[in-house]
Design an enzyme around this catalytic site. Sequence first.
Site, short mmCIF file in Angstrom:
data_model
loop_
_atom_site.label_atom_id
_atom_site.label_comp_id
_atom_site.label_asym_id
_atom_site.label_seq_id
_atom_site.Cartn_x
_atom_site.Cartn_y
_atom_site.Cartn_z
N ASP A 97 0.84 -1.20 0.00
CA ASP A 97 0.00 0.00 0.00
C ASP A 97 0.87 1.25 0.00
O ASP A 97 1.90 1.31 0.69
CB ASP A 97 -0.89 0.02 1.24
CG ASP A 97 -1.67 1.32 1.34
OD1 ASP A 97 -2.58 1.53 0.53
OD2 ASP A 97 -1.34 2.15 2.22
N TYR B 59 2.41 10.36 1.01
CA TYR B 59 3.57 9.89 1.76
C TYR B 59 4.85 10.45 1.15
O TYR B 59 5.34 9.96 0.13
CB TYR B 59 3.64 8.37 1.78
CG TYR B 59 2.41 7.68 2.37
CD1 TYR B 59 1.56 8.35 3.24
CD2 TYR B 59 2.10 6.37 2.04
CE1 TYR B 59 0.44 7.73 3.77
CE2 TYR B 59 0.99 5.73 2.57
CZ TYR B 59 0.16 6.42 3.43
OH TYR B 59 -0.96 5.80 3.95
N LYS C 232 -3.76 5.89 -3.60
CA LYS C 232 -4.88 6.69 -3.13
C LYS C 232 -5.11 7.93 -3.98
O LYS C 232 -4.21 8.37 -4.70
CB LYS C 232 -4.65 7.06 -1.66
CG LYS C 232 -4.39 5.82 -0.79
CD LYS C 232 -4.22 6.14 0.66
CE LYS C 232 -3.94 4.87 1.46
NZ LYS C 232 -2.56 4.39 1.28
N PHE D 77 -0.69 -1.82 15.54
CA PHE D 77 -0.05 -1.60 16.85
C PHE D 77 -0.49 -0.28 17.47
O PHE D 77 0.12 0.19 18.42
CB PHE D 77 1.48 -1.63 16.71
CG PHE D 77 2.01 -2.89 16.08
CD1 PHE D 77 1.65 -4.13 16.56
CD2 PHE D 77 2.88 -2.83 15.01
CE1 PHE D 77 2.14 -5.30 15.99
CE2 PHE D 77 3.39 -3.97 14.42
CZ PHE D 77 3.02 -5.21 14.91
N ASN D 78 -1.58 0.32 16.95
CA ASN D 78 -2.07 1.60 17.46
C ASN D 78 -0.96 2.64 17.54
O ASN D 78 -0.80 3.33 18.54
CB ASN D 78 -2.73 1.44 18.83
CG ASN D 78 -4.19 1.02 18.74
OD1 ASN D 78 -4.56 -0.03 19.24
ND2 ASN D 78 -5.02 1.84 18.10
N ILE E 143 1.90 1.58 20.69
CA ILE E 143 1.69 1.13 22.07
C ILE E 143 1.57 -0.39 22.17
O ILE E 143 1.91 -0.99 23.19
CB ILE E 143 0.45 1.81 22.68
CG1 ILE E 143 0.44 1.60 24.20
CG2 ILE E 143 -0.83 1.32 22.04
CD1 ILE E 143 -0.55 2.47 24.93
N LEU E 144 1.12 -1.04 21.10
CA LEU E 144 1.03 -2.50 21.11
C LEU E 144 2.30 -3.18 20.58
O LEU E 144 2.33 -4.38 20.37
CB LEU E 144 -0.18 -2.97 20.30
CG LEU E 144 -1.55 -2.59 20.88
CD1 LEU E 144 -2.67 -3.01 19.95
CD2 LEU E 144 -1.74 -3.21 22.27
#
Length: 333
Positions: free
Chosen positions: A54, A59, A83, A235-236, A239-240
């Site tokens: 993607d 970007y 996109k 992983f948000n 944090i994950l």
Amino acid sequence: MPFETRAAGRTGLQLSTLGLGSATLGGNVRPPISDADSRSMVTHAFELGIRYFDTAPFYGYGKAERIMGDSLRPHSGWALSSKVGRLLKPRVTPRGPEDQWVDPLPFEQVYDYSYDGVMRSFEDSLQRLGLDHIDLLLMHDVSTETLGEAGKAHHFPIAMDGGYKAMDQLRSSGAVKAIGIGVNEWQVLAEALDYGQWDAFLLAGRYTLLEQEPLHTLFPKCQKAGTTIVLGGPFNSGILAGRDTWNYARAPQAIMDRANAIARVCDAHGVELPAAALRFVIGNPIVSSVIPGPRTAAELDQIVGWWNQPIPASLWTDLRNEGLIDPESPLPA
């Protein structure tokens, strides 16, 4: 080794269940990744069996698309999403302090979700990529979070009218295999389902091991429409995966406490928290692919290692019994 593939909606487009996001290729990390290392990471992903990639004009203002195209061009059998919604123009104004990209290309963005804007964006992306096709075309960030309340009120009707017509025409003609929307907010996706037939939505960070609200809001509408989910930000935003960031900022204490509680259950089962985060989201059959955005080939190897880590079923039942995941969450086999 090859990864399982799943269809994007009801189309014949197959996405590897583990994909590669490319915001890091655009330069949203510090220190930045060199172009050579970025190309090596994409090539390494293909060597590992990843077949879904993607990218987006946003970007690095075209930088990630150029690197992605250069890296995929020697290969075949991949699926690519990019996109629309932002056109790139030669930069005439100085970059502001809020600009997130390190060493981007010398362009600036102009939001344009119109019919002509979408068609122009699609053609421009093919030129930057140096490729002859894009498989999944996503309308990017037509959301309150990105545009603000007034901006969303202005751009969303244009996007759902002319922008959608352009994307639907590209799909009908075979220029792309599938269409969708890529945002960080589930609400805009639920709203968009009332305006057209979408194949796949890229939703970043809103269905994770830490939060599952779309189970009761967005996902039932998607299932009825035959729309599947590509899950970004599993992983948000860190944090994950052992960091203290959530939603691209320092995590509040309540979020830290919840993540730590999940981590303790994972530790009790000998499972690394990021491994559980990856496997949890792909356990939902509505999710076609998960696309983390590693910064290096070494980080990619680590992600694949987490992906392949054995996870006992008792981990999921313990998380459910302790109220740490939604009781209606589909659990991985």
